[in-house]
Design a protein around this motif. Structure first.
Motif, short mmCIF file in Angstrom:
data_model
loop_
_atom_site.label_atom_id
_atom_site.label_comp_id
_atom_site.label_asym_id
_atom_site.label_seq_id
_atom_site.Cartn_x
_atom_site.Cartn_y
_atom_site.Cartn_z
N GLN A 152 -73.76 -8.37 -74.35
CA GLN A 152 -73.53 -8.48 -72.91
C GLN A 152 -72.11 -8.08 -72.52
O GLN A 152 -71.89 -7.54 -71.44
CB GLN A 152 -73.79 -9.91 -72.43
CG GLN A 152 -75.25 -10.32 -72.47
CD GLN A 152 -76.08 -9.57 -71.45
OE1 GLN A 152 -75.57 -9.17 -70.41
NE2 GLN A 152 -77.35 -9.35 -71.75
N ASP A 209 -74.61 -5.78 -64.77
CA ASP A 209 -74.97 -5.35 -66.13
C ASP A 209 -73.94 -4.36 -66.68
O ASP A 209 -73.43 -3.50 -65.94
CB ASP A 209 -76.36 -4.70 -66.12
CG ASP A 209 -76.82 -4.34 -67.52
OD1 ASP A 209 -77.17 -5.26 -68.28
OD2 ASP A 209 -76.82 -3.14 -67.84
N TYR A 226 -76.48 -8.92 -64.36
CA TYR A 226 -76.84 -8.79 -65.78
C TYR A 226 -78.09 -9.55 -66.17
O TYR A 226 -78.90 -9.08 -67.00
CB TYR A 226 -75.66 -9.24 -66.66
CG TYR A 226 -75.56 -10.73 -66.83
CD1 TYR A 226 -76.19 -11.38 -67.90
CD2 TYR A 226 -74.86 -11.52 -65.91
CE1 TYR A 226 -76.11 -12.76 -68.04
CE2 TYR A 226 -74.79 -12.88 -66.06
CZ TYR A 226 -75.41 -13.50 -67.13
OH TYR A 226 -75.34 -14.86 -67.26
#
Length: 331
Positions: free
Chosen positions: A300, A172, A192
């Protein structure tokens, strides 16, 4: 060879020099394995001719759609996801050839990544089937029978990611720097996609995520270990350091980066906006995943090969694509 010449299989057959040569080679092959070639010829004599439908198990393939509701468009939904998983299997077939090649070359590596890009190009260019190929009213009804299943649970997609890059880049975004030197196990705990399957109301892991981890966590972690030093990023770096010309390989890896981390997530984002966005309240995705924050690439910042992009490209990663998608849908 005498056993072949006297065999009943060849009495009426003209043994041309070409056929004799092939029979000699077959005889050598079976003798080397300690096998009786005449017995194998018996098998050929009685075997049926192969058909297309048997070879690809067509009847079985066409029987694998089992809708849970009477809505016709659910079958479209099922088939497209099955097609997707077959393409992912093709990608993993190429990934394995690259990672396990006994004498890998830049040329072979480049050619196989090019194949993977062709598969993803087919996927992204066909995703309008999911965006416009179903009636919204039908989808919003039959989707409720799918809970807690979700496309989020595509294990093959996660495996492609693991094969493509250094595992730290799948941590992440908020934890990447902190865990850069952590163990693979600790990095996996902070991968993530675990942050993309939390309940919107409580922030707890969804049942979708819990099921996924239970079934695949051990396999994922083993693949992470297997690909630690032969993922695409590591192999590219090795070839570059050895002084090979990696310019064409770099082009294909950049395309792969965009396909997997921008185009494919945005195809899903476009579909989610089409079916799940309502003013003023958004509908949760199947499994309760927080798709608004999970799918857009600009949130992201998942990038396989940051060393192949400029600082400006890294900074603007995914922004223009997201804006263009939203603009086209809301017109």
């Amino acid at each position: 060879m005498n056993i072949l010449l006297n065999s009943e299989y060849f009495i009426k057959m003209e043994l041309t020099p070409e056929i004799k040569s092939k029979l000699d080679k077959l005889q050598e092959k079976y003798e080397a394995m300690g096998q009786d070639m005449a017995a194998y010829l018996d098998g050929l004599l009685y075997a049926d001719f192969l058909t297309y439908w048997d070879y690809i198990h067509l009847d079985t393939l066409l029987s694998l759609q089992s809708p849970k509701t009477p809505f016709p468009d659910e079958e479209i939904f099922i088939m497209y996801h099955q097609i997707t998983e077959l393409y992912f299997k093709l990608c993993l077939h190429e990934c394995k050839q690259i990672a396990e090649h006994p004498a890998l070359t830049v040329e072979f590596f480049t050619a196989r990544v090019k194949r993977i890009n062709a598969y993803f190009n087919a996927l992204t260019s066909s995703f309008d089937v999911m965006v416009d190929g179903m009636e919204k009213e039908q989808f919003l009804k039959f989707r409720m029978s799918l809970l807690p299943a979700s496309g989020f649970q595509s294990a093959q997609y996660r495996m492609i990611e693991i094969c493509a890059t250094d595992f730290t880049r799948l941590v992440d975004k908020s934890k990447r720097e902190e865990l850069a030197n952590a163990s693979l196990e600790e990095k996996f705990e902070n991968i993530y996609w675990k942050f993309g399957a939390t309940e919107l109301s409580s922030g707890k892991q969804t049942l979708t995520l819990k099921q996924f981890i239970t079934k695949y966590a051990a396999r994922f972690l083993q693949l992470v270990k297997d690909r630690e030093f032969n993922n695409f990023s590591a192999l590219y770096t090795r070839f570059e350091k050895e002084g090979h010309d990696v310019s064409l390989l770099a082009d294909e890896l950049r395309k792969l980066d965009l396909f997997v981390n921008v185009e494919w997530p945005l195809s899903h984002y476009k579909s989610a906006v089409r079916y799940l966005e309502r003013d003023p309240v958004d509908i949760a995705a199947t499994g309760g995943t927080n798709w608004q924050k999970y799918l857009p690439p600009r949130f992201q910042k998942r990038i396989f090969y940051p060393f192949l992009w400029t600082e400006e490209q890294l900074e603007e990663w995914g922004k223009s694509w997201v804006l263009s998608v939203l603009k086209s849908i809301k017109k």
